[in-house]
Design an enzyme around this catalytic site. Structure first.
Site, PDB file in Angstrom:
ATOM      1  N   SER A 134     -18.883 -39.573  43.417  1.00 54.35           N
ATOM      2  CA  SER A 134     -19.888 -40.009  42.880  1.00 54.35           C
ATOM      3  C   SER A 134     -21.736 -40.249  43.584  1.00 54.35           C
ATOM      4  O   SER A 134     -21.318 -39.010  44.341  1.00 54.35           O
ATOM      5  CB  SER A 134     -19.293 -41.986  44.256  1.00 54.35           C
ATOM      6  OG  SER A 134     -20.313 -42.543  44.413  1.00 54.35           O
ATOM      7  N   TYR A 158     -16.151 -43.555  53.702  1.00 55.49           N
ATOM      8  CA  TYR A 158     -16.041 -43.650  52.142  1.00 55.49           C
ATOM      9  C   TYR A 158     -16.257 -42.927  51.451  1.00 55.49           C
ATOM     10  O   TYR A 158     -16.650 -41.914  51.036  1.00 55.49           O
ATOM     11  CB  TYR A 158     -15.964 -44.814  51.354  1.00 55.49           C
ATOM     12  CG  TYR A 158     -16.525 -44.760  49.657  1.00 55.49           C
ATOM     13  CD1 TYR A 158     -15.483 -44.228  49.208  1.00 55.49           C
ATOM     14  CD2 TYR A 158     -17.686 -44.903  49.373  1.00 55.49           C
ATOM     15  CE1 TYR A 158     -15.429 -44.180  47.294  1.00 55.49           C
ATOM     16  CE2 TYR A 158     -17.958 -44.386  47.886  1.00 55.49           C
ATOM     17  CZ  TYR A 158     -17.427 -44.128  46.919  1.00 55.49           C
ATOM     18  OH  TYR A 158     -16.991 -43.552  45.829  1.00 55.49           O
ATOM     19  N   LYS A 162     -15.953 -37.945  49.599  1.00 57.67           N
ATOM     20  CA  LYS A 162     -16.166 -38.159  48.048  1.00 57.67           C
ATOM     21  C   LYS A 162     -16.790 -36.476  48.381  1.00 57.67           C
ATOM     22  O   LYS A 162     -16.637 -35.213  48.285  1.00 57.67           O
ATOM     23  CB  LYS A 162     -17.215 -38.455  47.641  1.00 57.67           C
ATOM     24  CG  LYS A 162     -16.117 -40.254  47.035  1.00 57.67           C
ATOM     25  CD  LYS A 162     -15.960 -39.779  46.208  1.00 57.67           C
ATOM     26  CE  LYS A 162     -14.783 -41.137  45.971  1.00 57.67           C
ATOM     27  NZ  LYS A 162     -13.270 -41.092  44.929  1.00 57.67           N
TER      28      LYS A 162
HETATM   29  C1  UD1 Z   1     -21.179 -48.658  46.284  1.00 55.62           C
HETATM   30  C2  UD1 Z   1     -21.778 -48.116  47.092  1.00 55.62           C
HETATM   31  C3  UD1 Z   1     -21.196 -47.036  46.510  1.00 55.62           C
HETATM   32  C4  UD1 Z   1     -19.919 -46.636  45.651  1.00 55.62           C
HETATM   33  C5  UD1 Z   1     -19.909 -47.587  44.686  1.00 55.62           C
HETATM   34  C6  UD1 Z   1     -19.076 -47.853  43.794  1.00 55.62           C
HETATM   35  C7  UD1 Z   1     -22.867 -48.564  48.457  1.00 55.62           C
HETATM   36  C8  UD1 Z   1     -23.838 -48.537  49.562  1.00 55.62           C
HETATM   37  N1  UD1 Z   1     -22.526 -47.739  48.699  1.00 55.62           N
HETATM   38  O1  UD1 Z   1     -22.611 -48.596  45.362  1.00 55.62           O
HETATM   39  O2  UD1 Z   1     -21.345 -46.152  46.991  1.00 55.62           O
HETATM   40  O3  UD1 Z   1     -19.821 -45.487  45.108  1.00 55.62           O
HETATM   41  O4  UD1 Z   1     -20.725 -49.155  45.282  1.00 55.62           O
HETATM   42  O5  UD1 Z   1     -18.097 -48.653  44.692  1.00 55.62           O
HETATM   43  O6  UD1 Z   1     -21.897 -49.674  48.858  1.00 55.62           O
HETATM   44  N2  UD1 Z   1     -25.891 -56.800  45.374  1.00 55.62           N
HETATM   45  C9  UD1 Z   1     -25.683 -57.892  44.778  1.00 55.62           C
HETATM   46  N3  UD1 Z   1     -24.843 -58.166  44.814  1.00 55.62           N
HETATM   47  C10 UD1 Z   1     -23.892 -58.439  45.235  1.00 55.62           C
HETATM   48  C11 UD1 Z   1     -22.975 -57.408  45.502  1.00 55.62           C
HETATM   49  C12 UD1 Z   1     -24.156 -55.796  44.957  1.00 55.62           C
HETATM   50  O7  UD1 Z   1     -27.121 -58.385  44.816  1.00 55.62           O
HETATM   51  O8  UD1 Z   1     -22.664 -59.344  45.637  1.00 55.62           O
HETATM   52  C13 UD1 Z   1     -26.803 -55.456  44.939  1.00 55.62           C
HETATM   53  C14 UD1 Z   1     -26.864 -54.649  45.624  1.00 55.62           C
HETATM   54  O9  UD1 Z   1     -27.141 -54.602  47.229  1.00 55.62           O
HETATM   55  C15 UD1 Z   1     -27.221 -53.172  45.360  1.00 55.62           C
HETATM   56  C16 UD1 Z   1     -26.629 -53.698  43.737  1.00 55.62           C
HETATM   57  O10 UD1 Z   1     -26.327 -54.589  43.937  1.00 55.62           O
HETATM   58  O11 UD1 Z   1     -27.972 -53.382  45.260  1.00 55.62           O
HETATM   59  C17 UD1 Z   1     -25.157 -52.578  43.594  1.00 55.62           C
HETATM   60  O12 UD1 Z   1     -23.779 -52.956  44.251  1.00 55.62           O
HETATM   61  P1  UD1 Z   1     -23.001 -52.535  43.798  1.00 55.62           P
HETATM   62  O13 UD1 Z   1     -22.017 -52.913  42.861  1.00 55.62           O
HETATM   63  O14 UD1 Z   1     -22.117 -52.182  45.714  1.00 55.62           O
HETATM   64  O15 UD1 Z   1     -23.093 -50.855  44.192  1.00 55.62           O
HETATM   65  P2  UD1 Z   1     -23.823 -49.557  44.698  1.00 55.62           P
HETATM   66  O16 UD1 Z   1     -23.867 -49.773  46.327  1.00 55.62           O
HETATM   67  O17 UD1 Z   1     -25.363 -48.541  44.202  1.00 55.62           O
END
Ligand code: UD1
Length: 351
Positions: A134, A158, A162
């Site tokens: 990842s 997590y 990895k």
């Molecule tokens: C997350 C994990 C990463 C993991 C990946 C796949 C973290 C810090 N990272 O990536 O290690 O490999 O998921 O499971 O958790 N967001 C919102 N609202 C939401 C959900 C997300 O604003 O309800 C934003 C987050 O703040 C982020 C972006 O959307 O900026 C992407 O979030 P997300 O889909 O959870 O992925 P990552 O955080 O990049």
């Protein structure tokens, strides 16, 4: 090498989101596939739909085995009497917050499970693996785009699983050069198969952005919390590299083909991303456009541990695997919506 040449691939976690899409492409490429999955975050219906999509002839090349990598009897049951050309190892838990609350669970599943898998691969003489890593191994990257030889770090259990599995694999390969391994570092997988029949179906309230948006769009959740609108980005929301799951699936085929060439040796990592950054608010706008649905948002504080901007350098995958993402944001949202509107409750018919 395809099934006609005796190519048989063990896919751990093959019933899950990325697993189902990859298994379908493997079947289409002519491989035989055996899935082992404990259905912890997936359902067998996903595998049934892969069989439907592959068609009756290719469906015969797919075997599903319910099993858990933590249980050596299950592994014996998979390996005994079969010969695998390689293993694609998806099985694992992936929720960051849950990993902080339940580190034992994460280390048992992701580390002990993988060690058991290595043990059985060694015992049965299959020493080739494609591993689901990842972009989390880049931590909070100091520079972007992320390049494969960056310093690696973990921000939570997590991420540590990895990173540890990559390190363990490198040690195993160093001790016995017959091992050949490719780590694929996924950025943010989204979208679904164009048929709308398979897609992501997380248990409970989604942690990740796209499944959350999807559930707002179909009315299962009232609004999207946007975590952070004060980042130093063009619109204040955080930037990620979203990649269509079909591009990701094809990336696995390219990696596998490279792994199976006699010239390939050692252990190496490839980023699978598009190389393009998209902000949360841009993603919301793209999804609204693709679906015609309004996604109400609530602007919230930053989510702890989140980086400002993460996206991939894709040069190495292009150079060495000949792989490049084909799909853009519009196709990711179109296919995610197609899956969502046809399957508002995922693989279930009601909540
Ligand atoms: C997350 C994990 C990463 C993991 C990946 C796949 C973290 C810090 N990272 O990536 O290690 O490999 O998921 O499971 O958790 N967001 C919102 N609202 C939401 C959900 C997300 O604003 O309800 C934003 C987050 O703040 C982020 C972006 O959307 O900026 C992407 O979030 P997300 O889909 O959870 O992925 P990552 O955080 O990049």
């Amino acid at each position: 090498m395809g099934a006609q040449d005796g190519g048989c691939i063990l896919v751990t976690g093959g019933a899950g989101f990325i697993g189902t899409h990859t298994v379908l492409q493997l079947l289409k490429e002519g491989f035989k596939v055996v899935i082992i999955d404990n259905l912890d975050n997936s359902v067998e219906e996903g595998v049934e739909r892969v069989k439907d999509l592959a068609g009756p002839e290719l469906a015969g090349n797919l075997t599903f085995i319910l099993g858990d990598l933590r249980n050596k009897e299950d592994l014996e049951n998979v390996f005994n009497g079969r010969r695998f050309d390689a293993v694609i190892h998806f099985a694992g838990l992936k929720a960051v917050a849950e990993s902080v609350a339940k580190p034992f669970l994460y280390y048992h599943n992701n580390i002990v499970g993988t060690l058991n898998l290595f043990e059985f691969m060694e015992k049965y003489g299959c020493k080739k693996m494609v591993f689901s890593s990842s972009s989390t191994v880049y931590g909070q990257p100091e520079k972007i785009p992320c390049v494969e030889d960056f310093h690696l770090t973990a921000l939570n259990p997590y991420g540590r699983t990895k990173l540890f599995v990559e390190d363990i694999a490198r040690d195993i390969q160093k001790a016995d050069p017959e091992w050949k391994m490719i780590f694929l570092r996924y950025f943010n997988p989204v979208g679904a198969h164009e048929s709308g029949r398979i897609g992501e179906d997380p248990k409970g309230i989604p942690n990740n952005l796209m499944p959350y948006i999807q559930q707002v769009a179909v009315g299962r959740l009232p609004e999207l919390n946007v975590y952070g609108v004060d980042y130093p980005t063009q619109d204040g929301s955080a930037i990620r590299d979203y990649i269509h799951v079909m591009d990701l699936a094809d990336g696995h085929i390219c990696a596998l083909q490279r792994l199976l060439t006699p010239e390939f040796n050692g252990c190496t990592a490839y980023n699978l991303g598009t190389g393009c950054g998209t902000s949360v608010l841009e993603m919301v706008a793209a999804f609204e456009k693709a679906s015609g649905k309004k996604i109400p948002v609530k602007l919230c504080p930053r989510r702890p541990g989140d980086a400002t901007a993460v996206y991939a350098s894709t040069d190495k995958a292009l150079r060495e695997l000949g792989w490049k993402a084909k799909y853009g944001l519009a196709e990711m949202c179109r296919d995610q919506w197609n899956w969502a509107r046809n399957n508002p409750f995922g693989y279930h018919t009601h909540p």
